[in-house]
Design a protein around this motif. Structure first.
Motif, PDB file in Angstrom:
ATOM      1  N   ALA A  12       0.858  -1.179   0.000  1.00  0.00           N
ATOM      2  CA  ALA A  12       0.000   0.000   0.000  1.00  0.00           C
ATOM      3  C   ALA A  12       0.896   1.230   0.000  1.00  0.00           C
ATOM      4  O   ALA A  12       1.768   1.359   0.859  1.00  0.00           O
ATOM      5  N   PHE A  13       0.684   2.110  -0.962  1.00  0.00           N
ATOM      6  CA  PHE A  13       1.478   3.338  -1.052  1.00  0.00           C
ATOM      7  C   PHE A  13       0.593   4.548  -0.809  1.00  0.00           C
ATOM      8  O   PHE A  13      -0.573   4.578  -1.217  1.00  0.00           O
ATOM      9  N   ARG A  14       1.194   5.544  -0.171  1.00  0.00           N
ATOM     10  CA  ARG A  14       0.469   6.772   0.163  1.00  0.00           C
ATOM     11  C   ARG A  14       0.952   7.910  -0.730  1.00  0.00           C
ATOM     12  O   ARG A  14       2.125   8.266  -0.725  1.00  0.00           O
ATOM     13  N   LYS A  15       0.039   8.489  -1.507  1.00  0.00           N
ATOM     14  CA  LYS A  15       0.388   9.617  -2.364  1.00  0.00           C
ATOM     15  C   LYS A  15       0.212  10.929  -1.605  1.00  0.00           C
ATOM     16  O   LYS A  15      -0.646  11.051  -0.738  1.00  0.00           O
ATOM     17  N   SER A  16       1.022  11.912  -1.950  1.00  0.00           N
ATOM     18  CA  SER A  16       0.924  13.234  -1.324  1.00  0.00           C
ATOM     19  C   SER A  16      -0.222  14.022  -1.952  1.00  0.00           C
ATOM     20  O   SER A  16      -0.548  13.845  -3.125  1.00  0.00           O
ATOM     21  N   THR A  17      -0.823  14.911  -1.161  1.00  0.00           N
ATOM     22  CA  THR A  17      -1.843  15.817  -1.699  1.00  0.00           C
ATOM     23  C   THR A  17      -1.144  17.053  -2.260  1.00  0.00           C
ATOM     24  O   THR A  17       0.009  17.339  -1.931  1.00  0.00           O
ATOM     25  N   SER A  18      -1.862  17.808  -3.076  1.00  0.00           N
ATOM     26  CA  SER A  18      -1.254  18.966  -3.733  1.00  0.00           C
ATOM     27  C   SER A  18      -0.794  20.024  -2.736  1.00  0.00           C
ATOM     28  O   SER A  18       0.181  20.739  -2.976  1.00  0.00           O
ATOM     29  N   LEU A  19      -1.480  20.140  -1.596  1.00  0.00           N
ATOM     30  CA  LEU A  19      -1.103  21.149  -0.604  1.00  0.00           C
ATOM     31  C   LEU A  19       0.190  20.796   0.143  1.00  0.00           C
ATOM     32  O   LEU A  19       0.756  21.648   0.829  1.00  0.00           O
ATOM     33  N   SER A  20       0.636  19.560   0.018  1.00  0.00           N
ATOM     34  CA  SER A  20       1.898  19.187   0.664  1.00  0.00           C
ATOM     35  C   SER A  20       3.084  19.866  -0.017  1.00  0.00           C
ATOM     36  O   SER A  20       4.203  19.841   0.502  1.00  0.00           O
ATOM     37  N   VAL A  21       2.848  20.490  -1.177  1.00  0.00           N
ATOM     38  CA  VAL A  21       3.879  21.297  -1.822  1.00  0.00           C
ATOM     39  C   VAL A  21       4.276  22.452  -0.907  1.00  0.00           C
ATOM     40  O   VAL A  21       5.428  22.869  -0.873  1.00  0.00           O
ATOM     41  N   PHE A  22       3.305  22.964  -0.146  1.00  0.00           N
ATOM     42  CA  PHE A  22       3.555  24.110   0.728  1.00  0.00           C
ATOM     43  C   PHE A  22       4.065  23.695   2.102  1.00  0.00           C
ATOM     44  O   PHE A  22       4.861  24.395   2.705  1.00  0.00           O
ATOM     45  N   GLU A  23       3.549  22.577   2.606  1.00  0.00           N
ATOM     46  CA  GLU A  23       3.821  22.165   3.984  1.00  0.00           C
ATOM     47  C   GLU A  23       4.234  20.708   4.010  1.00  0.00           C
ATOM     48  O   GLU A  23       3.423  19.814   3.777  1.00  0.00           O
ATOM     49  N   PHE A  24       5.527  20.444   4.254  1.00  0.00           N
ATOM     50  CA  PHE A  24       6.018  19.057   4.308  1.00  0.00           C
ATOM     51  C   PHE A  24       5.553  18.357   5.581  1.00  0.00           C
ATOM     52  O   PHE A  24       5.346  17.146   5.596  1.00  0.00           O
ATOM     53  N   GLY A  25       5.413  19.124   6.668  1.00  0.00           N
ATOM     54  CA  GLY A  25       4.937  18.568   7.931  1.00  0.00           C
ATOM     55  C   GLY A  25       5.776  17.392   8.398  1.00  0.00           C
ATOM     56  O   GLY A  25       7.006  17.424   8.393  1.00  0.00           O
ATOM     57  N   MET A  26       5.094  16.313   8.770  1.00  0.00           N
ATOM     58  CA  MET A  26       5.759  15.119   9.281  1.00  0.00           C
ATOM     59  C   MET A  26       6.052  14.099   8.180  1.00  0.00           C
ATOM     60  O   MET A  26       6.573  13.024   8.444  1.00  0.00           O
ATOM     61  N   GLU A  27       5.718  14.464   6.945  1.00  0.00           N
ATOM     62  CA  GLU A  27       5.849  13.525   5.837  1.00  0.00           C
ATOM     63  C   GLU A  27       7.261  12.963   5.658  1.00  0.00           C
ATOM     64  O   GLU A  27       7.430  11.769   5.402  1.00  0.00           O
ATOM     65  N   PRO A  28       8.327  13.786   5.807  1.00  0.00           N
ATOM     66  CA  PRO A  28       9.673  13.228   5.633  1.00  0.00           C
ATOM     67  C   PRO A  28      10.052  12.184   6.684  1.00  0.00           C
ATOM     68  O   PRO A  28      10.984  11.409   6.473  1.00  0.00           O
ATOM     69  N   PHE A  29       9.339  12.167   7.815  1.00  0.00           N
ATOM     70  CA  PHE A  29       9.699  11.268   8.911  1.00  0.00           C
ATOM     71  C   PHE A  29       8.798  10.036   8.991  1.00  0.00           C
ATOM     72  O   PHE A  29       9.139   9.062   9.644  1.00  0.00           O
TER      73      PHE A  29
END
Length: 483
Positions: A82-99
């Protein structure tokens, strides 16, 4: 109208005087370059992650469908991704995504966590945070605001022009609002072009086909960041107004910035984790395994729990061996085992999530003391890069994993014989055409209603902070003195 003209005139004068200071010009130019880099970085991050996710999700699906005829239980253990795709707004806010990881391996009888996080393949510098649009807006622009506004009124007091202004018919309220608008007009020179570029990038990434849900998220992202920056403009002017000298104003504002953006966020995380301590991954998995073994081991034919099930089936169908049952007994046992293991795992997970919820609730409660934390939480929620989004991905993947395992067990019950193949005979299998009956995994991001529900404390906090500033301006206008 005359009052408004006075405020606009004060704002215009401040804006014209700001760039006479070369240091402010250089800092503003540097932050502008950082914003451009952050836009490029966000674009690359979004494109790379989603292209990678799409590629490997497609390959995983192809590998699943290409499997030859085999026993469906072997297919359940073969597993899927199962893979999780990023939403378009994640362009502005990386948040916890890198971790947090963006891929989960799904297999029968076992719940795995997300893997392949960006931080896992990076050096320790990532701990200091990546340069995103949100980071620049939330951390660096407030610092620029403080550098612009620290002497907005304190300097007037020092050189004696404050008395002259107040005796010429300008009152304190006009002066405070005018100075705040002047600082805001300088910041808008960075903020507005950034927004225009971001909106174009956001539209392009979605091929100019947007949903109402994403549009609302985008508008809220803009509105709340604008309110957040105006908040710091007013803070800068108020501190400058109550300070006797520009030096004291600057020291106070830098102290506020350090407390808001560095000290309180780090301290809050540490205190929350200390008060509401969560078990380690090893402790969690051990506790789950221990409870599953207490309930019964589906792979052990002599296990008391499953032996009781076998005896009841034999009595119900009036046969003396499982080979004579009208369905595949092994598949039936695997179905039962999957139900038990999934139930126990979900019970333990619910307890663990409750601990994390308390940690996050503590952090959100501190947002009433720190607008930066409130803005950060809301920004991550709108961008689908917060903790709740990660947990939502885990839950969606687990639902899919359970469905996959039980689908394969159902095929085994229906099509696989109880009789053992004779010597030299191939193991029992079913046609590979059945593999297509299982739909591919598709991650669905949280809708705006859920985001607003999760971040209601952050929203209330920001509104309260803005309300407090209006009250402080009124109080300051009545209490402040020229000397």
């Amino acid at each position: 109208m005359k009052k408004l003209q006075s405020e606009l005139l004060i704002a215009k004068h401040l804006r014209q005087s700001v760039f006479k200071n070369k240091a402010i010009f250089i800092i503003t130019l540097f932050i502008g370059i950082l914003l451009l880099y952050a836009i490029f970085s966000g674009w690359e991050n979004f494109k790379n992650q989603n292209e990678t996710s799409e590629k490997y999700q497609h390959e995983s699906r192809e590998d699943w469908l290409k499997n030859p005829d085999k026993n469906p239980h072997r297919m359940a253990h073969y597993g899927n991704f199962a893979f999780r795709k990023s939403t378009s707004l994640s362009v502005f806010e990386f948040g916890m995504e890198p971790f947090f990881g963006n891929a989960i391996f799904l297999e029968a009888h076992k719940q795995n966590t997300a893997n392949f996080s960006e931080a896992g393949f990076s050096n320790s510098m990532l701990r200091f945070g990546e340069i995103s649009i949100a980071m620049v807006l939330q951390v660096l622009l407030p610092l620029l605001i403080f550098f612009i506004g620290f002497n907005s009124i304190a300097y007037e007091r020092e050189n004696g022009t404050l008395k002259i202004l107040l005796t010429q018919g300008v009152n304190w309220k006009q002066l405070l609002i005018g100075k705040a608008l002047g600082i805001a007009s300088v910041i808008m020179m960075l903020f507005i072009p950034t927004l225009i570029i971001l909106v174009l990038v956001w539209l392009f990434l979605q091929n100019f086909t947007i949903t109402a849900d994403e549009t609302i998220k985008m508008l809220l992202f803009i509105v709340f960041h604008l309110a957040y920056l105006l908040f710091f403009c007013v803070i800068a002017v108020l501190i400058s107004a109550i300070s006797k000298t520009s030096k004291k104003a600057l020291i106070t504002l830098i102290g506020i910035w350090l407390v808001f953006t560095i000290i309180l966020p780090r301290t809050t995380q540490a205190i929350g984790g200390y008060i509401f301590e969560a078990p380690s991954k090893i402790q969690f998995n051990s506790a789950v395994e221990k409870d599953i073994l207490k309930q019964g081991d589906s792979h052990n034919p002599n296990d008391p729990h499953y032996k009781a099930i076998k005896d009841s089936l034999l009595r119900a169908y009036k046969v003396d061996s499982v080979q004579k049952l009208p369905f595949n007994y092994s598949g039936f046992v695997m179905t039962e085992g999957e139900k038990i293991s999934s139930r126990i795992y979900n019970e333990h997970l619910a307890e663990l999530l409750q601990v994390y919820k308390k940690q996050n609730s503590f952090s959100k409660a501190v947002s009433f003391l720190n607008p930066y934390i409130a803005m950060k939480n809301l920004s991550m929620g709108l961008s689908n890069t917060d903790y709740e989004s990660y947990i939502d991905f885990q839950k969606q993947a687990e639902e899919y994993r359970y469905k996959m395992a039980q689908k394969m067990n159902a095929l085994q019950i229906k099509y696989i014989s109880n009789k053992k193949p004779s010597a030299g005979e191939k193991p029992y299998s079913i046609s590979k055409e059945h593999w297509a009956d299982l739909e591919d995994f598709h991650y669905e991001a949280k809708p705006i209603a859920i985001v607003l529900k999760n971040e209601i404390i952050s929203i209330i906090s920001i509104i309260l902070w803005i309300t407090l500033l209006f009250i402080l301006i009124r109080i300051a206008a009545q209490k402040l003195k020229a000397i």
